[in-house]
Design an enzyme around this catalytic site. Sequence first.
Site: not given
Length: 383
Positions: A133, A135, A157, A161
């Site tokens: 991601t 992110e 999160y 990841k």
Amino acid sequence: MGKVALITGITGQDGAYLAEYLIGLGYTVHGIKRRVSLFNTERIDHLYDGPEVKDRKLVLHYGDLTDSMNITRIIQEVQPDEIYNLGAMSHVKVSFESPEYAADADGIGTLRVLEAVRLLGLTEKTRIYQASTSELYGLVQEVPQRETTPFYPRSPYACAKLYGYWITVNYREAYNMHASNGILFNHESPLRGETFVTRKITRAASKIALGQQNALYLGNMSAKRDWGHAKDYVRAMHAILQQPAGDDYVIATGITTTVRDFVTMSFIYMGIEVEFKGEGVDEIGVIKSINEDKFIEAVGAEYLDAFKARIGQTIVAVDERYFRPTEVELLIGDPTKSKTVLGWEPEYDLAALCEDMMKSDIYLMKKDAYLHKGGYKILKNLE
Ligand code: NAP
Ligand code: GDD
């Protein structure tokens, strides 16, 4: 014989579009879904045939990424040519409330999939896609972000990841596995979960126009995201696994937009002009004008008079509850590698994405209101 794919997270937005895409290409698709107390297969019901049907194209297995025995057994049974690891606790804000669970499902869950493939002796046969991601870039170290940009995660999160990303790279290098990361920037659709910001906006805008909701409350409206359409992004996932070797790719549009501008676009689709005033927590969005023809075309003539009476009223406001302890202010991806190596091109721009979501939500909100008013009785009588 067509190929066999296994998708974790098949009940989610991307799982549904990917399953449909792969079935269209002739794949048999197996999906892992969690046991939940209510049906949650709405996004894939149109693809599913019961066990009595021969040569089913979609087969579902109960499972969970936090259960390694279950993951290993399913991979052994399915013997997939390709695994798409899309399952995750995918909500950034919620991950601050469930950080350990996010680490388990999103981080260690990835390891469970990779290790199962290795232990089952499938490293030559099975290719693995990891749903990484944008992110990961968090507090961005470079603009735009590309495959070589250093990561700086800003949420539990993203930290989970980050582990998923690197363990995928490590298994590729250590065991010569065809394992790849798609570093996907935000992608949305009419199937997007209702608490992600674009869907929250298109649902609320539809309800406000239909007189079902007074106002929309948001957090940081100045955050910028590189938004694409999930339909385009699942094509990239598949293309990544068709390459001769595993690798990592940024998938993005290269254009960034504020949350505030996405609000403006959603209302403009219905002919409603919103004017923003004030700053920070005091910022509000007020109805400035209405293009009546556009409103009638998008929403319906019967809703116009009630809505016109609201000109000058506030329909967007800030609620601090939606702020995050650490925010990702800006994401914008550089998709050069995916365009050159994969030949990937998105079909939807942001306006087309917003239109697709608004059309769908206006229809859905009208249908919901009809059912709430007892319309289901009329439907039942017609059956
Ligand atoms: P989504 O709609 O939230 O779907 C997530 C899926 O994961 C759902 O099927 C969910 O099942 C499943 N899941 C959650 N916890 C699980 C667990 N412990 N074990 C097995 N399955 C579990 O997310 P999405 O937007 O489709 O995203 C797909 C993947 O791409 C996710 O990994 C996400 O983090 C990543 N990603 C998304 C974007 C984006 O913009 N959409 C961008 C980059 C990366 P339930 O239906 O039972 O909840
Ligand atoms: N959800 C939400 N709700 N976000 C809001 C709100 C609100 O009321 N108000 C402002 N925002 C801002 C968030 O602070 C964030 O900066 C931006 O809108 C986007 O939020 P989300 O739509 O929740 O997505 P995300 O960027 O945090 O995460 C999504 O994209 C990632 C890829 O960059 C998720 O799909 C992740 O799973 C994915 O990895």
